[in-house]
Design an enzyme around this catalytic site. Structure first.
Site, short mmCIF file in Angstrom:
data_model
loop_
_atom_site.label_atom_id
_atom_site.label_comp_id
_atom_site.label_asym_id
_atom_site.label_seq_id
_atom_site.Cartn_x
_atom_site.Cartn_y
_atom_site.Cartn_z
N ASP A 18 0.89 -1.18 0.00
CA ASP A 18 0.00 0.00 0.00
C ASP A 18 0.92 1.22 0.00
O ASP A 18 2.14 1.11 0.16
CB ASP A 18 -0.91 -0.01 1.24
CG ASP A 18 -1.88 1.18 1.28
OD1 ASP A 18 -2.30 1.65 0.20
OD2 ASP A 18 -2.21 1.66 2.38
N GLY A 51 -3.53 8.81 -3.37
CA GLY A 51 -4.84 9.32 -3.79
C GLY A 51 -4.77 10.66 -4.51
O GLY A 51 -5.77 11.13 -5.04
N CYS A 81 -4.53 -1.65 -1.76
CA CYS A 81 -4.74 -0.22 -2.00
C CYS A 81 -5.73 -0.08 -3.14
O CYS A 81 -5.48 -0.56 -4.26
CB CYS A 81 -3.40 0.41 -2.39
SG CYS A 81 -3.53 2.14 -2.87
N ASN A 82 -6.85 0.58 -2.87
CA ASN A 82 -7.86 0.77 -3.91
C ASN A 82 -7.33 1.64 -5.05
O ASN A 82 -7.56 1.36 -6.21
CB ASN A 82 -9.09 1.46 -3.32
CG ASN A 82 -9.82 0.60 -2.30
OD1 ASN A 82 -10.79 -0.05 -2.62
ND2 ASN A 82 -9.33 0.56 -1.07
N THR A 83 -6.62 2.71 -4.67
CA THR A 83 -6.16 3.66 -5.68
C THR A 83 -5.21 2.98 -6.66
O THR A 83 -5.34 3.13 -7.88
CB THR A 83 -5.45 4.85 -4.98
OG1 THR A 83 -6.27 5.30 -3.90
CG2 THR A 83 -5.20 5.97 -5.94
N CYS A 191 -11.05 2.96 0.77
CA CYS A 191 -9.62 3.25 0.97
C CYS A 191 -9.21 2.38 2.15
O CYS A 191 -9.91 2.35 3.17
CB CYS A 191 -9.40 4.72 1.27
SG CYS A 191 -7.70 5.08 1.81
N1 DGL Z 1 -4.84 3.14 1.12
C1 DGL Z 1 -4.98 3.59 -0.20
C2 DGL Z 1 -6.25 3.18 -0.89
O1 DGL Z 1 -6.85 2.19 -0.53
C3 DGL Z 1 -4.50 4.94 -0.62
C4 DGL Z 1 -4.21 6.00 0.37
C5 DGL Z 1 -3.40 7.11 -0.25
O2 DGL Z 1 -2.17 6.96 -0.29
O3 DGL Z 1 -3.97 8.09 -0.74
O4 DGL Z 1 -6.67 3.79 -1.83
#
Ligand code: DGL
Length: 270
Positions: A18, A51, A81-83, A191
């Protein structure tokens, strides 16, 4: 377990990454389901937040991490990590010859549990405006109103480890009550940093709103992929934790968020 099955066991580690500590919320779920696996967790904290990055920047970051995982001979990779998932997973699957499991907001779950037909996805700005999220909504919740909330600095605040900070409270109290007013009865935490704020979120929105995250789904998907490829492990070794940021700070906050001790993390230049 019979000898033939044992001969197919694969005790190589699984790479999981992540931008920072958020991915630990996914790792916790995975470790519950797959206690015999060994993990190498990479937090790319020198480049947090993801993000606010462009697709090209994200591809660059994730490529560096996957190249590192290749040197560690991992048997699978989890993008916790979704992003990173919504912007890079297709490209990474084309580029790297290893199973890659992504993390995306659980739109299908929203569609299953919502009774009002109005739900929300709470994510980073990049995920909120991604075409990938729109595709998930079109595919799994075409008849619902899904409100995308993705503008806060929550992930950066979670990185600091003070989950009760006034800054976090201020954001949650400004973002969440309007959703309840709009009849939202289910919120997906899109997130991986946000599950660490679940109790506070639940308290603000009240018991009639379901708050769901992706950790369990990712763990089940990983197990299915390992099973399908016949690469489950039968004996875990010590996990490894690495960060491109400050290793001492990561250690302190990771242990606090995970409520357990972890091996001393190393710094890595990625
Ligand atoms: N934890 C991350 C996600 O799930 C991204 C957080 C970030 O670095 O903006 O998107």
């Amino acid at each position: 377990m019979d000898a033939q099955k044992l001969s197919h066991m694969d005790n190589r580690p699984i790479g999981i990454f992540d931008s920072g500590v958020g991915g630990l919320s996914v790792l916790l779920e995975i470790k519950k389901l797959l206690p015999e696996e060994t993990f190498i967790f990479v937090a790319d904290q020198a480049y947090v937040p993801y993000g606010k990055k462009t697709k090209a920047q994200l591809i660059d970051r994730v490529s560096s991490i996957l190249e590192f995982f290749q040197t560690k001979n991992v048997k699978a990779v989890v993008a916790a990590c979704n992003t990173a998932t919504v912007y890079t997973i297709e490209e990474m699957r084309n580029r790297f010859d290893v199973p890659i499991i992504g993390t995306v907001p659980v739109i299908k779950t929203l569609a299953t549990i919502s009774k009002t037909g109005t739900a929300a996805v709470f994510s980073t700005p990049a995920t909120a405006k991604s075409p990938y999220l729109d595709e998930l909504i079109t595919k799994f919740a075409p008849d619902m109103e899904i409100i995308k909330v993705g503008g806060s600095n929550l992930e950066e605040l979670v990185e600091e480890g003070d989950l009760e900070s006034p800054a976090i409270h201020a954001i949650l109290y400004s973002e969440l009550p309007p959703l309840v007013e709009k009849n939202v009865d289910a919120i997906a935490l899109g997130c991986t940093h946000y599950p660490f704020l679940r109790d506070q979120i639940q308290k603000i929105v009240g018991p009639s709103v379901a708050v769901v995250d992706s950790g369990g789904a990712v763990a089940r998907r990983l197990k299915a992929v390992l099973t399908h490829n016949n690469i489950l492990a039968n004996k875990s070794s010590q996990d490894e934790y690495l960060t491109s940021g400050n290793a001492e700070k990561f250690h302190r906050i990771a242990e606090q968020l995970m409520s357990r001790t972890i091996p001393i993390p190393s710094h890595i230049n990625l």
